[in-house]
Structure formats: C-alpha cells, structure tokens
Scaffold this active site. Structure first.
Site, PDB file in Angstrom:
ATOM      1  N   ARG A  53       0.867  -1.176   0.000  1.00 11.30           N
ATOM      2  CA  ARG A  53       0.000   0.000   0.000  1.00 11.30           C
ATOM      3  C   ARG A  53       0.907   1.230   0.000  1.00 11.30           C
ATOM      4  O   ARG A  53       2.123   1.093   0.042  1.00 11.30           O
ATOM      5  CB  ARG A  53      -1.016  -0.014   1.150  1.00 11.30           C
ATOM      6  CG  ARG A  53      -0.697  -0.754   2.378  1.00 11.30           C
ATOM      7  CD  ARG A  53       0.452  -0.185   3.164  1.00 11.30           C
ATOM      8  NE  ARG A  53       0.237   1.227   3.431  1.00 11.30           N
ATOM      9  CZ  ARG A  53       1.173   2.096   3.697  1.00 11.30           C
ATOM     10  NH1 ARG A  53       2.444   1.742   3.760  1.00 11.30           N
ATOM     11  NH2 ARG A  53       0.906   3.366   3.924  1.00 11.30           N
ATOM     12  N   ALA A  55       0.918   5.168  -2.076  1.00 17.78           N
ATOM     13  CA  ALA A  55       0.762   5.492  -3.497  1.00 17.78           C
ATOM     14  C   ALA A  55       1.947   5.058  -4.377  1.00 17.78           C
ATOM     15  O   ALA A  55       1.754   4.368  -5.392  1.00 17.78           O
ATOM     16  CB  ALA A  55       0.479   6.988  -3.641  1.00 17.78           C
ATOM     17  N   ARG A  90      -7.433  -0.112  -6.610  1.00 15.20           N
ATOM     18  CA  ARG A  90      -7.677   0.931  -5.608  1.00 15.20           C
ATOM     19  C   ARG A  90      -7.858   2.255  -6.356  1.00 15.20           C
ATOM     20  O   ARG A  90      -7.100   2.548  -7.282  1.00 15.20           O
ATOM     21  CB  ARG A  90      -6.523   1.022  -4.601  1.00 15.20           C
ATOM     22  CG  ARG A  90      -6.430  -0.244  -3.734  1.00 15.20           C
ATOM     23  CD  ARG A  90      -5.552  -0.031  -2.525  1.00 15.20           C
ATOM     24  NE  ARG A  90      -6.151   0.880  -1.569  1.00 15.20           N
ATOM     25  CZ  ARG A  90      -5.474   1.453  -0.573  1.00 15.20           C
ATOM     26  NH1 ARG A  90      -4.183   1.208  -0.423  1.00 15.20           N
ATOM     27  NH2 ARG A  90      -6.079   2.261   0.273  1.00 15.20           N
ATOM     28  N   GLN A 202      -2.095   2.420  10.056  1.00 14.07           N
ATOM     29  CA  GLN A 202      -0.794   2.399   9.370  1.00 14.07           C
ATOM     30  C   GLN A 202       0.277   3.154  10.161  1.00 14.07           C
ATOM     31  O   GLN A 202       1.464   2.854  10.055  1.00 14.07           O
ATOM     32  CB  GLN A 202      -0.903   3.016   7.968  1.00 14.07           C
ATOM     33  CG  GLN A 202      -1.684   2.189   6.976  1.00 14.07           C
ATOM     34  CD  GLN A 202      -3.141   2.616   6.902  1.00 14.07           C
ATOM     35  OE1 GLN A 202      -3.721   3.034   7.896  1.00 14.07           O
ATOM     36  NE2 GLN A 202      -3.742   2.509   5.730  1.00 14.07           N
ATOM     37  N   ASP A 243      -1.788  10.880  -1.823  1.00  9.14           N
ATOM     38  CA  ASP A 243      -2.066   9.837  -2.820  1.00  9.14           C
ATOM     39  C   ASP A 243      -2.406  10.412  -4.185  1.00  9.14           C
ATOM     40  O   ASP A 243      -2.318   9.722  -5.201  1.00  9.14           O
ATOM     41  CB  ASP A 243      -3.207   8.944  -2.340  1.00  9.14           C
ATOM     42  CG  ASP A 243      -2.762   8.143  -1.135  1.00  9.14           C
ATOM     43  OD1 ASP A 243      -2.785   8.702  -0.022  1.00  9.14           O
ATOM     44  OD2 ASP A 243      -2.356   6.988  -1.317  1.00  9.14           O
ATOM     45  N   ASN A 253      -5.163  12.647   0.859  1.00 11.59           N
ATOM     46  CA  ASN A 253      -4.312  11.754   1.655  1.00 11.59           C
ATOM     47  C   ASN A 253      -5.208  10.976   2.618  1.00 11.59           C
ATOM     48  O   ASN A 253      -6.435  11.174   2.655  1.00 11.59           O
ATOM     49  CB  ASN A 253      -3.235  12.547   2.399  1.00 11.59           C
ATOM     50  CG  ASN A 253      -2.146  11.640   2.965  1.00 11.59           C
ATOM     51  OD1 ASN A 253      -1.628  10.774   2.253  1.00 11.59           O
ATOM     52  ND2 ASN A 253      -1.800  11.806   4.228  1.00 11.59           N
ATOM     53  N   LYS A 254      -4.604  10.119   3.390  1.00 10.73           N
ATOM     54  CA  LYS A 254      -5.334   9.247   4.319  1.00 10.73           C
ATOM     55  C   LYS A 254      -6.336  10.035   5.158  1.00 10.73           C
ATOM     56  O   LYS A 254      -6.038  11.133   5.620  1.00 10.73           O
ATOM     57  CB  LYS A 254      -4.304   8.540   5.205  1.00 10.73           C
ATOM     58  CG  LYS A 254      -4.855   7.566   6.214  1.00 10.73           C
ATOM     59  CD  LYS A 254      -5.777   6.531   5.609  1.00 10.73           C
ATOM     60  CE  LYS A 254      -5.111   5.714   4.515  1.00 10.73           C
ATOM     61  NZ  LYS A 254      -6.087   4.900   3.751  1.00 10.73           N
TER      62      LYS A 254
HETATM   63  O1  MRU Z   1      -4.421   3.306   2.316  1.00  9.74           O
HETATM   64  P1  MRU Z   1      -2.927   3.451   2.190  1.00  9.74           P
HETATM   65  O2  MRU Z   1      -2.181   2.841   3.323  1.00  9.74           O
HETATM   66  O3  MRU Z   1      -2.440   3.008   0.833  1.00  9.74           O
HETATM   67  O4  MRU Z   1      -2.708   5.001   2.279  1.00  9.74           O
HETATM   68  C1  MRU Z   1      -1.415   5.536   2.211  1.00  9.74           C
HETATM   69  C2  MRU Z   1      -1.378   6.990   2.420  1.00  9.74           C
HETATM   70  O5  MRU Z   1      -2.387   7.649   2.576  1.00  9.74           O
HETATM   71  C3  MRU Z   1      -0.038   7.654   2.331  1.00  9.74           C
HETATM   72  O6  MRU Z   1       0.008   8.760   3.169  1.00  9.74           O
HETATM   73  C4  MRU Z   1       0.139   8.036   0.883  1.00  9.74           C
HETATM   74  O7  MRU Z   1       0.209   6.945   0.035  1.00  9.74           O
HETATM   75  C5  MRU Z   1       1.104   9.022   0.520  1.00  9.74           C
HETATM   76  S1  MRU Z   1       2.788   8.768   0.884  1.00  9.74           S
HETATM   77  C6  MRU Z   1       3.459   7.493   0.172  1.00  9.74           C
END
Ligand code: MRU
Length: 367
Positions: A53, A55, A90, A202, A243, A253-254
C-alpha cells in the site's frame, strides 16, 4: 532502509527473474513476512488487499504486475486486460494509473514475444526512479526541519505525521519520512508524533515500526490528540504524504489529514506535503474530482492485533447492529498547505507553484 541492520526494499524481482517479492505489510509490525507474486492476479490481490500500500508502492507493484501479466498473455488483449484488472484495484492513488500507462506505452509498439522482458525492464526502472525521487524529497524536505529548529532557537524539532508515508509506502526512503530520515542522519535532533491512523492503523503499526528500525525517536498518539498537542506548542511542523495532488495543489491523503491541516493552520504550525511527481494528477483542476475510496466497514467495526499468545486476532469494537462508514481518504485544500516538497524542490501549493517546478506541463492537458 534497514531492517534489523540490513538494507531492504519493499518490492524486488526474485532471483529466478520471473516472480516478484514483497513485504506483506499486513503482518507488520509483529512479523516480517515476505510474499511471492507470480501472476497478474497475485499482483492485483496484493494491492487490493493491502499487502502492499502507499501510493508510490502501489504504482511500482502495478508495473511489476504488468510484467507478470505479459509472461502469461503478451497479446494486445493481454495488455488491455492487465491494465483493466490492475487499474480497478484501488481508486485514489494516481500513481497506479501513471505506472500502468508508463508500462503500456512501452509495450504497445513491441512484438508480443518482446513484451515480457520490456515490461520487467520498465518496472525495474520505475522502482529505481522512485528511490531516486524519494532521496531527493529527503534532501529538499530537510530545509523546513532546519528552519523549524532555527525558529524555536535550537533544540529538538517535534514533527507530526499521519498514516504511513515512509519507505514502506514507497520502494525505499518514503515521501513524508524521507526528510525525517535525512535530518536524523544529518544529526538534527528530532522526535516524531505518529498518528495511529484509524481504521487500519498504518501509523501505529508501520510508521512506528520503521522509525524504530532506523532509531528515530517517536511517540504514537491517538488520532485525535494532534490538535491538543498543537495548541500546547508541542508540534513544530507537520509533514504528510499524498495519494493524489490536483493541479492546483489540493492534496488527497489518508482520512484525517484534513483535520490535522485545519488544526495546524489554526495554530500557525507549518503543514508540508511531500510527493513524487507521479502523484500529481495534472488532469484535475482541483481536488473535488479526486475519487475517494470507501473500504469494507469491517475495518471500522473491528480491530486487529497480536494476542499475547503470538497469534493475530481480530475483535469487534461496535455494537453488532450499528452501521459503519469507512471513508479511506480526504482532500486538504491547497490554502491549508504551507508547501509541497517535490523531487525538484519546494513550491507553493498552487498551480503556479507546481508549474514553476514542472514548466514542461505548461500548455499540456492530460498527464
Ligand atoms: O491506504 P494506504 O495505506 O495506501 O494510504 C497511504 C497513504 O495515505 C499515504 O500517506 C500516501 O500513500 C502518501 S505517501 C506514500
């Protein structure tokens, strides 16, 4: 980065040069388990089920997935099928589509018998490029950390981060954590507030693990603690990943990132977002068009962890009859972002800021 003192990446071509190995991130921080991807469906499942996981790593895995697909069906229909299957895994991270298109563009003009090797080569290049980009993010992103230390008159810099935007979210180094690793390695005293990042945690599982492996001082906090810490003057800087970044600097982002940006804005805490250029979606004028993934509500109603017996266990948190919603990402408007850290330097979160660093995108439409 190092695991138990030995360098490791998140994805690599196996010695047999036909299969791909990954760290199965669902087992961290309690077990370091490797998994082998042999087919297109293996790669798609690894992304969908979040064995990998983040991006940039989703992009690199998709590129290798194209190569695995070409070993099975290198026809034009095989390319279209692989792009379709991987592209649906995704929805939010645009690096997925960027990588699929980068590999598809190389394969399309080639004879089918040459496509497997060509896809492997391009996937390896994408992985190497990701490492180089993230190293550059680290070099540029160290500047706001130095500036934060200067602003407070020296001493330890307290940085808050959300989710996992470290090396586990990329091929190596990470995005938001790359400047932190760089600053730590340069001898700058720092400490990281790690948002646990419900519902999949995470931060608590992955970010805490990798910071610990690298010896970076850190403290895991409940997601809702960030605002309090900022009001107490206990956060000098926020750095997150993204992302998908729209052309005007809005960042997806998350889930929960937006609330941290609001709190940072209200408390005059600089809020930086680190991103490799494949995360920029030049086709979107602003963040309103970014698709927001909704995941299985079970990730909200239940929580997983390691029992004292050493087994993974999952328990229910909510009443059996309560509905749950699982919105996996949110969009932070550019006006709340102090700066975007890219491999070419730091810019304002705006169309002009991004185009200043990526002038080749002027007068171009789709990425
Ligand atoms: O759902 P995930 O774990 O894939 O989400 C990841 C994130 O939101 C990260 O902050 C994002 O990919 C940006 S940094 C690599």
């Amino acid at each position: 980065m190092n695991v138990n003192g030995r360098p490791m990446r998140t994805i690599w071509l196996a010695e047999n040069e036909r299969t791909v190995e990954i760290i199965d991130q669902r087992r961290l921080p309690h077990e370091l388990v490797l998994a082998r991807l042999a087919t297109l469906d293996d790669a798609a499942a690894a992304i969908r089920d979040m064995a990998v996981r983040g991006a940039p790593l989703i992009g690199a895995t998709a590129a290798y997935g194209m190569a695995l697909a070409m070993a099975g069906d290198p026809s034009d229909a095989g390319i279209a099928h692989a792009v379709d299957v991987l592209g649906k895994t995704r929805p939010t991270a645009v690096n997925l589509h960027w990588a699929l298109e980068a590999v598809r563009r190389i394969l399309a003009p080639l004879a089918p018998r040459r496509r497997h090797d060509a896809a492997l080569t391009r996937a390896a290049e994408i992985a190497e490029e990701d490492v180089a980009i993230n190293r550059a993010l680290g070099a540029h992103g160290v500047k706001p950390i130095v500036e934060a230390q200067r602003r407070k008159g020296g001493g330890r810099v307290d940085i808050l981060t959300h989710c996992n935007a470290g090396w586990l979210a990329t091929v190596d180094w990470g995005t938001a954590l790359a400047p932190i690793y760089r600053a730590h390695d340069d001898g700058i005293a720092l400490h990281v507030w790690v948002d646990e990042t419900r519902p999949r945690n995470q931060g608590a599982s992955l970010t805490a693990w990798e910071l610990g492996q690298h010896g970076v001082p850190h403290t895991v906090i409940a997601d809702n603690a960030g605002g309090y810490l900022m009001r107490q003057g206990m956060v000098d800087l926020v750095i997150t990943g993204t992302d998908r970044t729209a052309a005007n600097g809005d960042v997806a982002n998350k889930i929960g990132t937006y609330l941290k940006a609001l709190a940072a804005y209200d408390n005059d805490v600089p809020f930086y977002v680190a991103l490799p250029s494949p995360t920029i979606d030049w086709t979107l004028a602003d963040g309103d068009g970014i698709p927001i993934e909704q995941r299985d509500p079970r990730e909200v109603t239940h929580i997983a962890g390691w029992a004292e017996s050493g087994e993974r266990t999952e328990v229910r948190l909510t009443p059996a009859g309560s509905a749950a919603g699982n919105y996996a990402f949110d969009v932070t408007p550019a006006r709340l972002v102090t700066g975007l850290v890219t491999e070419r330097g730091i810019c304002a979160a705006s169309r002009d800021g991004l185009l200043g660093l990526f002038p080749e995108r002027r007068n171009r439409g789709a990425a």
